[in-house]
Design an enzyme around this catalytic site. Structure first.
Site, PDB file in Angstrom:
ATOM      1  CE  LYS A   1      45.792  51.933  36.866  1.00 50.93           C
ATOM      2  NZ  LYS A   1      45.890  50.630  37.467  1.00 50.93           N
TER       3      LYS A   1
ATOM      4  CE  LYS B   1      42.066  52.467  38.194  1.00 45.01           C
ATOM      5  NZ  LYS B   1      42.877  51.577  38.582  1.00 45.01           N
TER       6      LYS B   1
HETATM    7  C1  PBG Z   1      46.622  49.269  40.791  1.00 42.13           C
HETATM    8  C2  PBG Z   1      45.337  49.948  40.959  1.00 42.13           C
HETATM    9  C3  PBG Z   1      45.092  51.165  40.858  1.00 42.13           C
HETATM   10  C4  PBG Z   1      43.705  51.155  41.036  1.00 42.13           C
HETATM   11  C5  PBG Z   1      43.384  50.104  40.518  1.00 42.13           C
HETATM   12  N1  PBG Z   1      44.050  49.251  40.612  1.00 42.13           N
HETATM   13  C6  PBG Z   1      45.773  52.409  41.530  1.00 42.13           C
HETATM   14  C7  PBG Z   1      46.894  52.798  40.638  1.00 42.13           C
HETATM   15  O1  PBG Z   1      47.426  52.427  39.548  1.00 42.13           O
HETATM   16  O2  PBG Z   1      47.960  53.076  41.534  1.00 42.13           O
HETATM   17  C8  PBG Z   1      43.053  52.606  41.398  1.00 42.13           C
HETATM   18  C9  PBG Z   1      41.584  52.401  41.631  1.00 42.13           C
HETATM   19  C10 PBG Z   1      41.051  53.804  42.489  1.00 42.13           C
HETATM   20  O3  PBG Z   1      41.579  54.716  42.559  1.00 42.13           O
HETATM   21  O4  PBG Z   1      39.803  53.372  42.947  1.00 42.13           O
HETATM   22  N2  PBG Z   1      47.012  48.299  39.570  1.00 42.13           N
END
Ligand code: PBG
Length: 330
Positions: A203, A260
């Site tokens: 991520k 991601k």
């Molecule tokens: C947070 C989380 C995020 C997303 C999914 N879980 C955002 C972040 O890390 O700030 C983002 C998903 C998206 O942008 O569609 N744990």
């Protein structure tokens, strides 16, 4: 004079793409509803509200979400992933609402499990929708850093609550070190040996999470729209570092690894595909969806074609399943 015969090109890749039937026959990749997980947002109360940066998406009331989930299940979508939007006054420094067994997500999970016992449910393990500062964990005393080891016990409590409420997969999206091992052990010790772990393994600290942060209200908690998560999310410049991190999650017992965002990180997805036999997920995040919509709204691109190409490319790069806000378009 004898004319040069034009057929001096014996190898012609175009032969297999001459007609629609041939193109269909030689198609190497497909994408359909069964590959897609629909992220859904839920809030307290009886009203659903639209999310302006995510066209077609809502913060659902629990009862509207139950109806939406039933529709998605009927259309053959692979499953859903739940995210909460909590009232700001319920958010605290240590995210206590995240591990309340009677909290918003546990109640939603219980209702969905009753309605749709076989429909796969994914629930995020991360504290950001529940913290007063919008970060994914608890801050150290200086308030400058997310404290890894103080966060893990809270993630464990949250994972146990979600498993108990009926999540088929808990999905740690927090990027703390060592949390997969800790969550796996805790689940097993409590008898949740069948509850899986989808790790948000690769991520990145991306600029593409903006609409999601609006949707769950973590931008509002942080009081800034440049919530800086680079102390725990991966550096977009780094390939080796994130592969190391992701493979560690496999060794710690993750059942599924996720990359991601998806579109800008297809190289990472392909690298991971070649480094593991685990199923792979990719999250086409809120900003990717918003970009595709915004360009189409201006008639600069065609929505359907851009959407299909984006999803197909994610599958081609190696994703088995895709978390996508386009899921319900199928
Ligand atoms: C947070 C989380 C995020 C997303 C999914 N879980 C955002 C972040 O890390 O700030 C983002 C998903 C998206 O942008 O569609 N744990």
């Amino acid at each position: 004079m004898k004319e040069e015969h034009p057929a001096s090109i014996p190898i012609r890749p175009r032969r297999i793409r001459r007609t629609a039937a041939l193109r269909r026959l030689f198609s190497e990749t497909s994408v359909g509803p069964a590959h897609c997980i629909a992220p859904l947002f839920v809030q307290e109360g009886t009203r659903s509200t639209s999310i302006s940066s995510l066209p077609g998406h809502f913060r659902f009331s629990i009862s509207d979400l139950r109806r939406e989930a039933a529709r998605l299940a009927r259309r053959g979508i692979g499953g859903i992933a739940l995210f909460p939007c909590l009232a700001q006054n319920l958010r605290t420094a240590n995210a206590s609402a995240a591990y309340n067994p009677k909290g918003l997500i546990p109640r939603t999970l219980r209702a969905l499990k009753k309605d749709l016992p076989d429909f796969p449910l994914f629930a995020d393990v991360a504290l950001d929708p529940y913290t007063s500062h919008g970060h994914d964990g608890v801050l150290n005393p200086s308030g400058q850093e997310v404290d890894n080891d103080k966060t893990i016990p809270l993630l464990i409590k949250q994972a146990l609550v979600l498993a108990e409420a009926g999540a088929d997969f808990v999905a740690p999206s927090d990027m703390m070190d060592g949390r997969i091992d800790a969550i796996r052990r805790a689940l097993d010790l409590s008898g949740f040996t069948s509850t899986g772990i989808l790790s948000y393994a690769a991520k990145f600290a991306s600029s593409l999470y903006g609409p999601f942060r609006d949707a769950v209200g973590s931008t509002q908690s942080a009081g800034t729209n440049s919530l800086d998560k680079r102390g725990y999310q991966a550096d977009p410049a780094n390939r080796r570092a994130i592969l190391r991190d992701a493979l560690l999650d496999e060794a710690e017992g993750a059942d599924i690894l996720m990359v991601k965002p998806a579109g800008p990180y297809l190289d990472i997805l392909r690298d991971l595909r070649e480094s593991t036999h685990l199923p792979l997920a990719a999250y086409q995040v809120s900003g990717e969806y918003a970009q595709i919509h915004a360009a189409a709204q201006k008639s600069w691109t065609d929505l359907r074609k851009t959407r299909d190409e984006s999803l197909l490319s994610i599958r081609r790069a190696g994703a088995d399943i895709i978390f996508t806000y386009f899921a319900k378009d199928f």
